[in-house]
Design an enzyme around this catalytic site. Structure first.
Site, PDB file in Angstrom:
ATOM      1  N   VAL A  96       0.844  -1.200   0.000  1.00  0.00           N
ATOM      2  CA  VAL A  96       0.000   0.000   0.000  1.00  0.00           C
ATOM      3  C   VAL A  96       0.877   1.247   0.000  1.00  0.00           C
ATOM      4  O   VAL A  96       1.904   1.302   0.674  1.00  0.00           O
ATOM      5  CB  VAL A  96      -0.987   0.037   1.192  1.00  0.00           C
ATOM      6  CG1 VAL A  96      -1.931  -1.135   1.146  1.00  0.00           C
ATOM      7  CG2 VAL A  96      -0.282   0.090   2.524  1.00  0.00           C
ATOM      8  N   LYS A  97       0.463   2.220  -0.788  1.00  0.00           N
ATOM      9  CA  LYS A  97       1.189   3.487  -0.837  1.00  0.00           C
ATOM     10  C   LYS A  97       0.511   4.485   0.089  1.00  0.00           C
ATOM     11  O   LYS A  97      -0.710   4.674   0.035  1.00  0.00           O
ATOM     12  CB  LYS A  97       1.188   4.045  -2.261  1.00  0.00           C
ATOM     13  CG  LYS A  97       2.246   3.396  -3.134  1.00  0.00           C
ATOM     14  CD  LYS A  97       2.104   3.817  -4.568  1.00  0.00           C
ATOM     15  CE  LYS A  97       2.445   5.268  -4.789  1.00  0.00           C
ATOM     16  NZ  LYS A  97       2.204   5.648  -6.203  1.00  0.00           N
ATOM     17  N   ILE A  98       1.326   5.113   0.921  1.00  0.00           N
ATOM     18  CA  ILE A  98       0.820   6.137   1.843  1.00  0.00           C
ATOM     19  C   ILE A  98       1.725   7.364   1.719  1.00  0.00           C
ATOM     20  O   ILE A  98       2.946   7.242   1.805  1.00  0.00           O
ATOM     21  CB  ILE A  98       0.818   5.608   3.302  1.00  0.00           C
ATOM     22  CG1 ILE A  98      -0.162   4.428   3.419  1.00  0.00           C
ATOM     23  CG2 ILE A  98       0.466   6.713   4.291  1.00  0.00           C
ATOM     24  CD1 ILE A  98      -0.291   3.832   4.812  1.00  0.00           C
TER      25      ILE A  98
END
Ligand SMILES: O=C(CO)[C@@H](O)[C@H](O)[C@H](O)[C@H](O)COP(=O)(O)O
Length: 231
Positions: A96-98
């Site tokens: 996941v990209k945050i």
């Protein structure tokens, strides 16, 4: 990684990821065996004419057996963690990209404690990278082209991220992002980036050299003269 062998034991080879949400582009690039992962973001998805994000990530994961980044769009830590759990449930290879801000940093820490791998995006300073790595990020994404756009040396940030990670034995891998031209890829490799994510248009540009084309023609001509080829 798909075709490469490590130069020295224990040292992972540099990897190339494809920066796209297009399944056609992923399929076209996959045949060369040089792409080990894919990164996506809302801007790339917006070009795909309303396809479901989940479906597209699963289609990509069926072609590339490696990390596939899917980006969170929530703005609070609680929402980011909930969204990250949802994205991570789509496929075991989802990362996941945050984005790196205060809420993001808390979410990175909480996600990594849960075993959700996080690619920290929109990194524009070495201190952001350090904080992200300390919070447990799996990947750090310094944005090279966008720093160049505002008169900074984007590749210097990649060098700093690599040095920080390697000096302090941090787990995070440096993923050079926002790469715009073939020289960026060479420079990222020389800077020690663990990964470069490239727009699909860079692949043929990296491959092509006019002297290679001239050389092939010359060899074919001579092969005709030598009687190896007819016509
Ligand atoms: O996942 C990442 C970085 O981890 C990439 O998709 C990243 O978002 C892209 O490389 C950038 O957004 C592309 O930037 P730009 O060339 O549009 O400035």
């Amino acid at each position: 990684m798909q075709g490469a062998r490590n130069a020295s034991p224990g040292m992972p080879a540099m990897q190339l990821f494809l920066d796209t949400a297009s399944i056609d582009e992923v399929r076209a690039a996959a045949r060369y065996g040089v792409i080990s992962g894919v990164t996506t973001n809302p801007s790339l998805l917006a070009k795909e004419g309303g396809v479901s994000y989940r479906q597209r990530i699963q289609e990509i994961a069926a072609v590339i057996d490696g990390p596939i980044s899917a980006e969170c769009i929530s703005r609070t830590a609680d929402e980011l963690v909930a969204e990250a759990r949802e994205l991570a449930s789509w496929h075991p290879n989802v990362v996941v990209k945050i984005p790196i801000d205060a809420e993001g940093l808390e979410a990175i820490h909480r996600c990594s404690k849960e075993g959700i791998r996080v690619n920290v995006t929109l990194i524009f300073s070495a201190n952001q990278a350090l904080l992200a790595a300390l919070a447990g990020a799996a990947y750090l994404s310094p944005f090279v082209g966008r720093l160049d756009d505002v008169g900074h040396d984007g590749m210097e940030l990649v060098r700093q991220c690599v040095e920080i990670v390697e000096t302090h034995g941090l787990q995070a891998r440096v993923l050079a992002a926002s790469l715009r031209h073939p020289l960026h890829v060479t420079q990222a490799a020389l800077a020690g980036a663990h990964i470069a994510t490239i727009p699909p248009s860079l692949l043929p540009q990296m491959l092509k050299h006019p002297l290679t084309d001239v050389g092939i023609e010359r060899f074919l001509d001579d092969a005709r003269k030598a009687g190896l080829l007819k016509g």
